[in-house]
Design a protein around this motif. Structure first.
Motif, PDB file in Angstrom:
ATOM      1  N   PRO A  13       0.828  -1.208   0.000  1.00 40.66           N
ATOM      2  CA  PRO A  13       0.000   0.000   0.000  1.00 40.66           C
ATOM      3  C   PRO A  13       0.864   1.261   0.000  1.00 40.66           C
ATOM      4  CG  PRO A  13      -0.665  -1.536   1.745  1.00 40.66           C
ATOM      5  CD  PRO A  13       0.674  -1.990   1.241  1.00 40.66           C
ATOM      6  N   ALA A  14       0.425   2.265  -0.738  1.00 38.70           N
ATOM      7  CA  ALA A  14       1.130   3.551  -0.786  1.00 38.70           C
ATOM      8  C   ALA A  14       0.105   4.665  -0.617  1.00 38.70           C
ATOM      9  CB  ALA A  14       1.873   3.702  -2.114  1.00 38.70           C
ATOM     10  N   ASP A  15       0.461   5.672   0.160  1.00 38.63           N
ATOM     11  CA  ASP A  15      -0.482   6.719   0.573  1.00 38.63           C
ATOM     12  C   ASP A  15      -0.069   8.055  -0.060  1.00 38.63           C
ATOM     13  OD1 ASP A  15      -2.059   8.619   2.007  1.00 38.63           O
ATOM     14  OD2 ASP A  15      -2.141   7.271   3.733  1.00 38.63           O
ATOM     15  N   ARG A  16      -0.999   8.683  -0.781  1.00 38.23           N
ATOM     16  CA  ARG A  16      -0.663   9.959  -1.428  1.00 38.23           C
ATOM     17  C   ARG A  16      -0.480  11.089  -0.426  1.00 38.23           C
ATOM     18  NH1 ARG A  16      -6.476  10.912  -4.538  1.00 38.23           N
ATOM     19  NH2 ARG A  16      -7.755  11.272  -2.693  1.00 38.23           N
ATOM     20  N   ARG A  17      -0.936  10.913   0.821  1.00 37.27           N
ATOM     21  CA  ARG A  17      -0.759  11.944   1.846  1.00 37.27           C
ATOM     22  C   ARG A  17       0.679  12.013   2.350  1.00 37.27           C
ATOM     23  NH1 ARG A  17      -5.838   9.721   5.192  1.00 37.27           N
ATOM     24  NH2 ARG A  17      -4.708   7.834   4.551  1.00 37.27           N
ATOM     25  N   ASP A  18       1.518  11.076   1.887  1.00 32.53           N
ATOM     26  CA  ASP A  18       2.931  11.095   2.274  1.00 32.53           C
ATOM     27  C   ASP A  18       3.733  12.134   1.495  1.00 32.53           C
ATOM     28  OD1 ASP A  18       2.554   9.065   4.090  1.00 32.53           O
ATOM     29  OD2 ASP A  18       3.172   7.473   2.704  1.00 32.53           O
ATOM     30  N   VAL A  19       3.146  12.712   0.434  1.00 36.74           N
ATOM     31  CA  VAL A  19       3.855  13.696  -0.385  1.00 36.74           C
ATOM     32  C   VAL A  19       2.975  14.923  -0.575  1.00 36.74           C
ATOM     33  CG1 VAL A  19       5.093  11.853  -1.602  1.00 36.74           C
ATOM     34  CG2 VAL A  19       3.029  12.827  -2.615  1.00 36.74           C
ATOM     35  N   ALA A  20       3.600  16.002  -1.017  1.00 36.73           N
ATOM     36  CA  ALA A  20       2.840  17.222  -1.295  1.00 36.73           C
ATOM     37  C   ALA A  20       1.979  17.030  -2.541  1.00 36.73           C
ATOM     38  CB  ALA A  20       3.796  18.394  -1.500  1.00 36.73           C
ATOM     39  N   PRO A  21       0.800  17.643  -2.578  1.00 41.29           N
ATOM     40  CA  PRO A  21      -0.024  17.564  -3.785  1.00 41.29           C
ATOM     41  C   PRO A  21       0.721  18.132  -4.993  1.00 41.29           C
ATOM     42  CG  PRO A  21      -1.277  18.489  -1.950  1.00 41.29           C
ATOM     43  CD  PRO A  21       0.166  18.443  -1.515  1.00 41.29           C
ATOM     44  N   VAL A  22       0.433  17.599  -6.161  1.00 43.69           N
ATOM     45  CA  VAL A  22       1.035  18.090  -7.395  1.00 43.69           C
ATOM     46  C   VAL A  22      -0.015  18.011  -8.495  1.00 43.69           C
ATOM     47  CG1 VAL A  22       1.977  15.834  -8.049  1.00 43.69           C
ATOM     48  CG2 VAL A  22       3.071  17.921  -8.909  1.00 43.69           C
ATOM     49  N   ALA A  23      -0.012  18.971  -9.398  1.00 46.50           N
ATOM     50  CA  ALA A  23      -1.072  19.096 -10.404  1.00 46.50           C
ATOM     51  C   ALA A  23      -0.630  18.518 -11.743  1.00 46.50           C
ATOM     52  CB  ALA A  23      -1.478  20.560 -10.543  1.00 46.50           C
ATOM     53  N   ASP A  24      -1.283  18.982 -12.783  1.00 50.73           N
ATOM     54  CA  ASP A  24      -1.036  18.591 -14.172  1.00 50.73           C
ATOM     55  C   ASP A  24      -1.361  17.113 -14.398  1.00 50.73           C
ATOM     56  OD1 ASP A  24      -0.406  21.175 -14.948  1.00 50.73           O
ATOM     57  OD2 ASP A  24       1.702  20.934 -14.441  1.00 50.73           O
TER      58      ASP A  24
END
Length: 270
Positions: A75-86
């Motif tokens: 499992p990998a959690d996107r809250r572990d990194v800063a949001p990024v767009a594009d």
């Protein structure tokens, strides 16, 4: 009797396509191109050793390291990194946690920036760089995470490379640890706007030639690398284009990339 192979008409990259009036054949676009046959021999090249920015193409090195070193059900959690767009889909989805294998598919299919940074958080740039060195890559690298704003304190570009190294990497992927899995992920690529536009495939369901490709897009950057198999043969290719945005148009660059794709299509017998 052996199948007749028609002559291949490779485009002249010193000639501007769809150039605005007054620009003539001034080669404002820097090209690095290398096309290899099924045995890895070069069948067409234009400045193949020229190092250019490759935008998201460098994510291939990340995918290869992930395929080699991480459990795909981790499992990998996107809250572990800063949001990024594009580019990407994960930022529009409701779940914060996905398995590593699903993130790899998101990177391969839609070049998902958030999934890229989460995977890099797991493996680290140092391991990606070590992998590149172990493969003998001296000019091809992933330099940084994806950033919404790139300042003087950051690496000046996401990735760089040469067509010679990238086409050889694509040719070698079946025999590299993790390479077959990366090729499977690459079959989901939805960006067929560049070289791959010549194959007239449905971006969401590739029926026809077998195509695995990865693209990169930025201001003044278009890059498309891949492997394509048709009735006659398999070809690995890398087509990189850089230009000052004010000196050329995306339309003329894409026209030339499609022309190169047309030549590859003829080569593979489609």
């Amino acid at each position: 009797m052996p199948r007749h192979r028609p002559a291949v008409d490779w485009p002249d990259l010193t000639v501007r396509r769809n150039a605005p009036p007054g620009r003539g054949t001034d080669a404002a676009v820097a090209w690095s191109v290398c096309v290899r046959d099924a045995g890895g021999e070069v069948v067409y090249a234009h400045r193949p050793e020229l190092v250019l920015s490759t935008a998201s193409v460098g994510k291939l090195l990340l995918l290869l390291e992930v395929a080699r070193s991480l459990p795909l059900d981790l499992p990998a959690d996107r809250r572990d990194v800063a949001p990024v767009a594009d580019s990407g889909l994960w930022r529009f989805l409701g779940t914060d946690v996905l398995p590593v294998g699903d993130l790899a598919v998101l990177v391969a299919s839609v070049s998902d920036n958030l999934a890229t940074n989460v995977l890099l958080h797991r493996v680290g740039l140092d391991r990606v760089a070590a992998l590149a060195a172990s493969l003998g890559l001296t000019a091809t690298a992933l330099h940084d995470i994806v950033r919404d704003v790139r300042t003087a304190d950051h690496a000046p570009r996401l990735s760089s490379g040469t067509a010679a190294e990238l086409s050889l990497l694509l040719h070698r992927l079946p025999s590299i640890e993790g390479g077959p899995r990366v090729l499977d992920w690459m079959r989901t690529s939805a960006d067929l706007s560049m070289v791959a536009s010549a194959f007239d495939l449905d971006p969401l369901s590739h029926n026809g030639v077998t195509l695995r490709n990865k693209t990169g897009t930025d201001d003044g950057v278009r890059a498309d690398v891949g492997v394509v198999t048709g009735p006659s043969t398999t070809v690995s290719y890398a087509v990189l284009a850089n230009w000052p945005p004010e000196s050329a148009t995306v339309g003329e660059v894409l026209a030339t990339m499609r022309a190169l794709g047309d030549a590859i299509r003829v080569t593979v017998g489609k």
